[in-house]
Design a protein around this motif. Structure first.
Motif, PDB file in Angstrom:
ATOM      1  N   GLU A   1      34.701   4.190  17.708  1.00 52.69           N
ATOM      2  CA  GLU A   1      35.630   5.064  18.432  1.00 52.69           C
ATOM      3  C   GLU A   1      35.345   5.064  19.933  1.00 52.69           C
ATOM      4  OE1 GLU A   1      36.622   8.163  14.804  1.00 52.69           O
ATOM      5  OE2 GLU A   1      35.637   8.897  16.601  1.00 52.69           O
ATOM      6  N   TYR A   2      34.076   4.955  20.284  1.00 50.34           N
ATOM      7  CA  TYR A   2      33.743   4.848  21.701  1.00 50.34           C
ATOM      8  C   TYR A   2      34.368   3.589  22.299  1.00 50.34           C
ATOM      9  CZ  TYR A   2      30.949   4.075  25.909  1.00 50.34           C
ATOM     10  OH  TYR A   2      30.546   3.828  27.200  1.00 50.34           O
ATOM     11  N   LEU A   3      34.285   2.476  21.581  1.00 51.99           N
ATOM     12  CA  LEU A   3      34.901   1.236  22.049  1.00 51.99           C
ATOM     13  C   LEU A   3      36.415   1.392  22.187  1.00 51.99           C
ATOM     14  CD1 LEU A   3      32.984  -1.516  20.034  1.00 51.99           C
ATOM     15  CD2 LEU A   3      32.876  -1.084  22.494  1.00 51.99           C
ATOM     16  N   ALA A   4      37.019   2.134  21.279  1.00 49.36           N
ATOM     17  CA  ALA A   4      38.471   2.332  21.339  1.00 49.36           C
ATOM     18  C   ALA A   4      38.873   3.018  22.634  1.00 49.36           C
ATOM     19  CB  ALA A   4      38.932   3.166  20.143  1.00 49.36           C
ATOM     20  N   ARG A   5      37.997   3.891  23.147  1.00 44.76           N
ATOM     21  CA  ARG A   5      38.312   4.607  24.381  1.00 44.76           C
ATOM     22  C   ARG A   5      38.037   3.757  25.621  1.00 44.76           C
ATOM     23  NH1 ARG A   5      35.596   8.699  21.658  1.00 44.76           N
ATOM     24  NH2 ARG A   5      33.743   8.453  22.989  1.00 44.76           N
ATOM     25  N   VAL A   6      36.891   3.085  25.633  1.00 48.11           N
ATOM     26  CA  VAL A   6      36.471   2.417  26.868  1.00 48.11           C
ATOM     27  C   VAL A   6      36.779   0.923  26.890  1.00 48.11           C
ATOM     28  CG1 VAL A   6      34.638   4.118  27.182  1.00 48.11           C
ATOM     29  CG2 VAL A   6      34.114   1.953  26.051  1.00 48.11           C
ATOM     30  N   ALA A   7      36.957   0.321  25.709  1.00 47.51           N
ATOM     31  CA  ALA A   7      37.234  -1.117  25.648  1.00 47.51           C
ATOM     32  C   ALA A   7      38.193  -1.400  24.502  1.00 47.51           C
ATOM     33  CB  ALA A   7      35.933  -1.907  25.469  1.00 47.51           C
ATOM     34  N   PRO A   8      39.451  -0.962  24.637  1.00 45.41           N
ATOM     35  CA  PRO A   8      40.402  -1.082  23.531  1.00 45.41           C
ATOM     36  C   PRO A   8      40.606  -2.513  23.047  1.00 45.41           C
ATOM     37  CG  PRO A   8      41.513  -0.497  25.589  1.00 45.41           C
ATOM     38  CD  PRO A   8      40.056  -0.332  25.827  1.00 45.41           C
TER      39      PRO A   8
END
Length: 463
Positions: A360-367
């Motif tokens: 989920e962190y990747l979804a925010r910062v590196a979609p």
């Protein structure tokens, strides 16, 4: 109705069992314990029991109506409490069941409480110091003194364990009201519920709690109503979708349309914000109705840090490929978890993991990196913009609300400890329950730390 700041004392089920066992050994004589409590740092004065000392019987002079015990135990408690700004509460039993402080109790407090404040080296804790009595049925009645030695009753003493108990100052009976009756409605009017996520399951939970009679509700959701939501969010309308109304505003307006005696607090932010965390921490019970690992992780931390019972739910519809290549339903699953302070957490139970939080962190910062890990919603393996799942959501939401009722207003024939998690699988027609003992507590999340900075131990939530 407006909830005014309250004075509260909260302990875990394990602490309460330990205290009751010591204070009522079966000989009909009074016994004593010392509680160290941390103030939660909220608008309510909420004292959370963080440690307790059981005063040995052989070091006391005990009778059915009088107890004399060494002052060294109080001095030791002050030494520990001063370092962390904790409150000291002196607890003893009333074996005869007298549900008031006696004249002897009052005389003792006049001397002992004054000595506690006198022995305090620095600024007295915000929570003050106090005394309490326990009845044979486990009820606890308490009072708190400020630094001017002014006394005030503790409004509510709560125990959060396999059962939830709320003992209120001045209440005629210590028994929990019978489930589903008018007395339960009256008791709910004194409780504050927080619903995190007012969407598929959350709108259904909120609707039930409002109509059941909760006196205060906090709604937390950052999202807005869209046309694709209308088939599963209660009270949402075409007008809400066209105006892109906030879900919390839409639902608060609906509640006020049929309840004039309720206080509704709305927080139009993600739960991963300071405002939302503090709003949730004020509640007596939290319902986690989110579909993200981060949301559950934050709710998990709030429940432990502020000693609040937490109910989390989720639904899933995994699919399979038929021989002709088309998708078919493999199962229809719902889950409800009950989390209590000092028990196993949602993280311990695998509801979220380090990997899911990272995704989920990747979804925010590196979609673009996250694209290959994209979760395709309610129905796994079939993309649906507006899945027709309201019936499934209602089943899961009702199960969560009934789980709360079973613990606050006991009606089960079996033990609540055996139903820490409930799972239903509709395709197979199976229902399974797991007890608290079936999960291992990792001890990663701290209990009863309150509003200590960084908030929830997360630097991103720092002041």
């Amino acid at each position: 109705m407006t909830f005014h700041p309250r004075t509260l004392l909260t302990m875990t089920g394990g602490q309460h069992r330990q205290l009751h066992s010591h204070l009522f050994p079966g000989d009909g004589l009074e016994a004593a314990a010392v509680l160290l409590c941390r103030d939660a740092g909220l608008s309510d004065r909420k004292l959370m029991v963080v440690d307790l000392t059981l005063v040995p019987y052989d070091q006391c002079r005990r009778s059915p109506y009088l107890l004399v015990w060494p002052g060294q135990f109080i001095a030791d408690a002050i030494n520990v409490a001063e370092d962390d700004g904790l409150s000291v509460i002196l607890l003893h039993s009333h074996p005869g069941g007298f549900r008031q402080f006696s004249d002897l109790d009052n005389e003792s407090d006049a001397q002992v409480i004054a000595s506690i404040f006198a022995g305090w080296g620095g600024v007295s804790p915000r929570g003050g110091h106090g005394s309490a009595i326990m009845m044979p049925d486990g009820e606890v009645i308490g009072r708190i003194y400020d630094d001017r030695h002014q006394c005030m009753a503790i409004d509510t003493v709560s125990v959060v364990g396999d059962e939830m108990r709320f003992w209120r100052n001045g209440c005629e009976s210590s028994e929990a009201p019978m489930a589903f009756g008018a007395d339960m409605t009256c008791e709910l009017g004194k409780l504050h519920a927080c619903i995190i996520g007012v969407s598929g399951t959350g709108s259904i939970v909120a609707e039930q709690l409002a109509r059941m009679g909760f006196g205060k509700m906090t709604l937390i959701d950052y999202d807005r109503v869209e046309g694709k939501n209308l088939n599963r969010i209660l009270n949402s309308t075409l007008s809400d979708a066209s105006s892109n109304a906030r879900k919390v505003d839409m639902f608060a307006k609906a509640i006020r349309g049929y309840r004039s005696d309720i206080e509704v607090v709305i927080v139009g932010q993600t739960i991963a914000s300071r405002e939302a965390v503090f709003a949730a921490a004020e509640a007596d019970v939290i319902f986690s109705c989110v579909d993200s690992s981060e949301g559950r992780h934050i709710a998990d931390r709030i429940a432990q840090a502020f000693m609040i019972p937490l109910f989390d739910m989720g639904v899933s519809i995994p699919t399979r490929k038929r021989p002709d290549g088309h998708a078919a339903i493999a199962e229809v699953i719902g889950r409800v978890d009950y989390i209590q302070p000092s028990g196993s957490t949602l993280g311990d139970r695998g509801v979220y993991t380090a990997a899911s939080l990272r995704a989920e962190y990747l979804a925010r910062v590196a979609p673009e990196t996250y694209a290959s890990q994209l979760d395709d919603g309610y129905i796994k393996g079939a993309v649906e913009e507006a899945p027709s799942v309201i019936a499934l959501n209602m089943r899961a939401a009702s199960a969560a609300v009934l789980e709360f009722i079973a613990r606050a207003f006991p009606f089960r024939h079996g033990r609540n400890s055996q139903q820490a998690r409930s799972i239903f699988a509709l395709a197979d027609g199976d229902e399974d329950d797991l007890g608290e003992a079936d999960f291992q507590r990792g001890g990663i999340l701290e209990v009863a730390v309150g509003a200590r900075e960084p908030l929830l131990g997360l630097p991103d939530l720092g002041a």
